[in-house]
Design an enzyme around this catalytic site. Structure first.
Site, PDB file in Angstrom:
ATOM      1  N   TRP B 319       0.835  -1.203   0.000  1.00 35.80           N
ATOM      2  CA  TRP B 319       0.000   0.000   0.000  1.00 35.80           C
ATOM      3  C   TRP B 319       0.874   1.260   0.000  1.00 35.80           C
ATOM      4  O   TRP B 319       0.526   2.266  -0.611  1.00 35.80           O
ATOM      5  CB  TRP B 319      -0.915  -0.001   1.238  1.00 35.80           C
ATOM      6  CG  TRP B 319      -1.823   1.187   1.330  1.00 35.80           C
ATOM      7  CD1 TRP B 319      -3.075   1.320   0.806  1.00 35.80           C
ATOM      8  CD2 TRP B 319      -1.552   2.439   1.998  1.00 35.80           C
ATOM      9  NE1 TRP B 319      -3.609   2.543   1.086  1.00 35.80           N
ATOM     10  CE2 TRP B 319      -2.696   3.255   1.821  1.00 35.80           C
ATOM     11  CE3 TRP B 319      -0.477   2.939   2.720  1.00 35.80           C
ATOM     12  CZ2 TRP B 319      -2.776   4.542   2.347  1.00 35.80           C
ATOM     13  CZ3 TRP B 319      -0.559   4.219   3.240  1.00 35.80           C
ATOM     14  CH2 TRP B 319      -1.694   5.009   3.059  1.00 35.80           C
ATOM     15  N   HIS B 320       2.016   1.163   0.660  1.00 35.56           N
ATOM     16  CA  HIS B 320       2.882   2.350   0.772  1.00 35.56           C
ATOM     17  C   HIS B 320       3.597   2.694  -0.519  1.00 35.56           C
ATOM     18  O   HIS B 320       4.019   3.831  -0.715  1.00 35.56           O
ATOM     19  CB  HIS B 320       3.916   2.152   1.895  1.00 35.56           C
ATOM     20  CG  HIS B 320       3.333   2.336   3.260  1.00 35.56           C
ATOM     21  ND1 HIS B 320       2.680   1.330   3.921  1.00 35.56           N
ATOM     22  CD2 HIS B 320       3.273   3.416   4.076  1.00 35.56           C
ATOM     23  CE1 HIS B 320       2.266   1.772   5.093  1.00 35.56           C
ATOM     24  NE2 HIS B 320       2.606   3.044   5.218  1.00 35.56           N
ATOM     25  N   GLY B 321       3.758   1.730  -1.394  1.00 34.90           N
ATOM     26  CA  GLY B 321       4.449   2.048  -2.644  1.00 34.90           C
ATOM     27  C   GLY B 321       4.578   0.842  -3.536  1.00 34.90           C
ATOM     28  O   GLY B 321       4.615  -0.308  -3.060  1.00 34.90           O
TER      29      GLY B 321
END
Lengths: 366, 470
Positions: B319-321
């Site tokens: 989700w973060h990258g």
């Protein structure tokens, strides 16, 4: 004061600051130039549908909102003060101070750039200067005299000199590092002071077989005040301005400067440039691609060509006694292959005189 | 547009304040929605259509889910909810992860599919999760369906939390969307949170970011500089993100919304489990409620629980990258949580709290170095550099210079990442006249902070033209 009053005070003061600055930004007329940064400021961008969609209007508006912010210089001063005094940081945007002397960091050493600079010198030699008396000298930047001693990162000057000496061919090196001290530079500017260049002139005279008396010539000192150097605005701190002293005599006063950019004749010193966006432009009109100085009192037919940056502007007048004509070339503004159109390279003395700052950023040499 | 900018602070916000507080209460939602759309389109003029499409999808799915629920058509209601999840995840997957999947497909199958090179729409990770939380809650019956499109659009696009969270659950703001009250107290709290958040971002995070950039720019790295960078980045990401959350919470208060806390001094945690209860709380609870628990949580076999944990943390990282280092970062924490539950928990129970705290900080720092890496190799190389496993000196003049230059900022950041300041204020308040002193000092302190932040933002335009000077 109870919490209710405090809440009102906090809320009102916050909204007040936002509203007042918002209104002032709307009311105050836009500025054209920033003297401290020596550049044009962004004006309010015209809005079009396409410029909004592609984001270019937004980018320009962001720049506008920063460039035209009310009390911009005062806020920059506040930032510098907080950074230096509160956070105790050692530099602000690469600017640092030691005993009222302002420096701009220049590091690390870009070896590739130094090699390219050396190649450029060789290229010019091969193209125009074969068989001529060619010299090169490097002007140390201010950091050389104070950075390492005060714990600031700086270039590896030894390596820089090694690289230049290894790579430059057919030219005689003139060492200026030992002729200068920090006191020979302006406190608020990157340049050296013309009134303290006698050791440099003497060293050049020695190495270039010029008259030993060249450095002992008598000049009239003309003092201009207040001089705010390039770093003065960048430091954004309340520093004292300084004096700019230029040296003149009959030879210099009568000399004729031809500016190839503007196709007009000028004087060596243009006093009216003092106090404008860059006071150092007083020397030979500032940044010019190509100009000549002719000496009507010359005792010899000798000519000198100097490939130079802005440091050369203040040095060249002090060499004028020895030459009938000095040609100054700034390769940042004229391409090497164009020089032949303007200059007849024959038997002139040639001096490459570049500061460390140019050599470490030599991509700007055309 | 970002909060920490002159355009937001001294153009957008005053205009929104003026209009919002001048119009009748009934029109305030319209003002906020329009402001939010302007705010978003200022950064993403084209992708605003994508956001509106996502909002429309969420709104219609909510209505359909509710319709089938009211008709006791559980199967269709569930299908509508799944459809909502598929649409939202597809949008996110396409715009955020397409090139990642293409790159890996090309690598594995030696294919040559062209990259889409889409610019990732700002805030898509946040607003898709908000829409999902809404449709899932409506499906579960824990939230009433929103029949007013304007209100729903405002919930998703509300500019304080649109770009970087916190992920606001629909249930948190549902009643405020219909009606909300404004008070001096809320506004003053908003000013405090917003200003402190702004200061955290501009005076600490951005300055620490400069140190991280300086580290990345140097050619001769040293062990000391690796550690300096690692600590600086760990603090930078905290002040950046928590500062943004503070600003979002503060802005919400200005307009009568009360968002939940997103950070609670994570660096004082004494276990990784505790760290994640204090770090990006809205994301952690989102994954807990909408992924971990539906998977069975910990009320399953050990093998299944291990799978649940690793899957949740893989997704959290992803989700973060869209890169492998984020996945590894997520799995790293998943692994630590498993180890903590089975081994460390017992080990650290017997040791003084100092050791468990040190262990958490070490793991978090290593984690963020991986997080910030340009790829797996870069991440491994950085960790090896920190551990002195690369051939390099312990320190040099450059590293010492940056240590000296940033020492005060680092110290302030370390202190600021603990509750020390709050404890101090509480202590002062408890003394005789303490309340009065705090009440007198606070407005001045906030004003000074605001001016300092403004000074730093204005100096961001500093761009001297030196080309012709030397």
């Amino acid at each position: 004061m109870n919490s209710t009053v405090k809440n009102k005070l906090v809320s009102i003061s916050f909204v007040f600051v936002l509203a007042v600055i918002f209104l002032l930004n709307l009311i105050c007329p836009s500025q054209d130039l920033s003297f401290s940064e020596r550049r044009k400021l962004q004006q309010f961008p015209a809005v079009t549908f396409s410029s909004f969609l592609d984001g270019s209007w937004i980018d320009k508006f962001e720049k506008y909102s920063l460039d035209q912010f009310v009390f911009r210089e005062e806020f920059r001063t506040l930032k510098a003060a907080v950074l230096f005094k509160l956070f105790r940081q050692k530099d602000n945007n690469g600017i640092y101070l030691i005993n009222e002397h302002v420096f701009k960091m220049e590091y690390p050493l870009k070896e590739r750039s130094i090699e390219k600079a050396a190649q450029k010198l060789n290229e010019i030699y091969d193209y125009y200067l074969q068989g001529m008396n060619v010299y090169y000298a490097i002007i140390p930047d201010k950091n050389y005299f104070a950075a390492a001693q005060n714990g600031y990162p700086c270039l590896d000057y030894q390596r820089l000199l090694e690289l230049m000496n290894e790579n430059v061919r057919n030219m005689k090196y003139v060492d200026l590092f030992n002729c200068l001290t920090l006191a020979d530079y302006y406190r608020t500017d990157l340049h050296w002071r013309q009134d303290r260049l006698q050791p440099v002139v003497a060293q050049l005279a020695r190495e270039m077989d010029l008259s030993p008396n060249l450095a002992a010539r008598q000049y009239i000192s003309v003092t201009k005040y207040p001089f705010y150097g390039a770093y003065f605005g960048q430091a954004a701190l309340p520093l004292e301005p300084e004096e700019l002293i230029y040296l003149t005599n009959a030879t210099i006063e009568d000399a004729v400067v031809y500016n190839y950019d503007k196709k007009e004749y000028r004087k060596v010193y243009e006093a009216e440039k003092f106090g404008q966006i860059d006071s150092y432009d007083l020397f030979l009109s500032g940044a010019v691609a190509l100009l000549t100085i002719e000496n009507p009192h010359a005792q010899s037919q000798k000519e000198l060509i100097i490939f130079r940056d802005s440091y050369g502007s203040s040095l060249a007048p002090l060499l004028l006694e020895e030459y009938q004509k000095i040609t100054l070339i700034d390769l940042r503004y004229i391409a090497t292959h164009k020089l032949g159109e303007f200059i007849d390279f024959k038997d002139q003395d040639v001096l490459f005189l570049y500061s460390v700052l140019i050599l470490n950023n030599s991509e700007m040499l055309k | 547009m970002v909060f920490a900018s002159i355009s937001f602070l001294y153009y957008f916000l005053p205009i929104v304040f003026i209009i919002y507080y001048l119009v009748p209460q009934a029109a305030q939602n319209i003002v906020l929605l329009l402001a939010s759309l302007v705010f978003y389109s200022y950064s993403e003029p084209v992708y605003i259509l994508l956001m509106l499409l996502a909002i429309l999808s969420g709104f219609l799915h909510g209505l359909v889910i509710d319709k089938f629920k009211s008709q006791k058509e559980e199967k269709y209601s569930r299908m509508a909810m799944i459809s909502s999840v598929v649409v939202s995840i597809s949008l996110l997957g396409f715009f955020k992860y397409a090139d990642f999947f293409i790159a890996n497909f090309n690598h594995v199958f030696k294919a040559n599919i062209s990259f889409l090179r889409l610019v990732q729409p700002i805030g898509i990770s946040f607003y898709t999760f908000q829409i999902l939380s809404y449709t899932i809650e409506v499906y579960r019956g824990s939230a009433d369906v929103q029949r007013n499109f304007l209100h729903f659009a405002l919930y998703v696009s509300l500019f304080p939390q649109l770009i970087a969270g916190p992920i606001v659950r629909y249930t948190t703001v549902a009643s405020a969307l219909d009606s909300r009250r404004h008070s001096w107290e809320d506004f003053a709290i908003g000013v405090r949170r917003f200003t402190i958040g702004l200061a955290k971002k501009v005076l600490l995070a951005n300055v620490l970011g400069e140190l991280c950039s300086a580290f990345k720019a140097v050619s001769e790295k040293t062990v000391l500089f690796y550690w300096l960078y690692a600590v600086a980045f760990t603090l930078q990401i905290y002040f950046d993100f928590s500062g943004y959350s503070d600003m979002a919470i503060g802005l919400g208060k200005f307009f009568g919304f009360h968002f939940l806390e997103n950070f609670n001094y994570p660096y004082i945690a004494q276990s990784i489990t505790e760290f994640w209860r204090r770090w990006h709380i809205s994301l952690g609870t989102w994954f807990r409620d909408y992924l971990y628990i539906p998977l069975g949580g910990n009320r399953v076999s050990t093998a299944r629980w291990l799978f649940n944990i690793l899957l949740v943390w893989l997704v959290t990282g992803f989700w973060h990258g869209a890169d492998w280092n984020f996945i590894i970062w997520g799995l790293f924490f998943g692994l630590l949580l498993i180890l903590e539950k089975y081994f460390y928990h017992y080990l650290f129970a017997k040791l003084p709290p100092f050791f468990s705290h040190l262990y958490v900080l070490f793991c978090v720092i290593i984690g963020f170095v991986i997080f910030d890496a340009g790829g797996i190799y870069d991440g491994v190389s950085s960790v090896m550099g920190m551990l002195g496993l690369l051939e390099m000196p312990l320190f040099n003049q450059e590293a010492l210079y940056y240590l000296q230059s940033y020492a005060v900022v680092l110290l302030l950041a370390i202190i600021g990442s603990t509750p020390l300041f709050n404890v101090l204020v509480r202590k002062v308040k408890s003394k005789k006249h303490g309340e009065l002193i705090v009440n007198l000092v606070e407005p001045v302190f906030l004003l000074v902070l605001l001016l300092m932040v403004t000074a730093y933002l204005v100096d961001g335009s500093f761009n001297p033209f030196l080309y012709f000077r030397f």
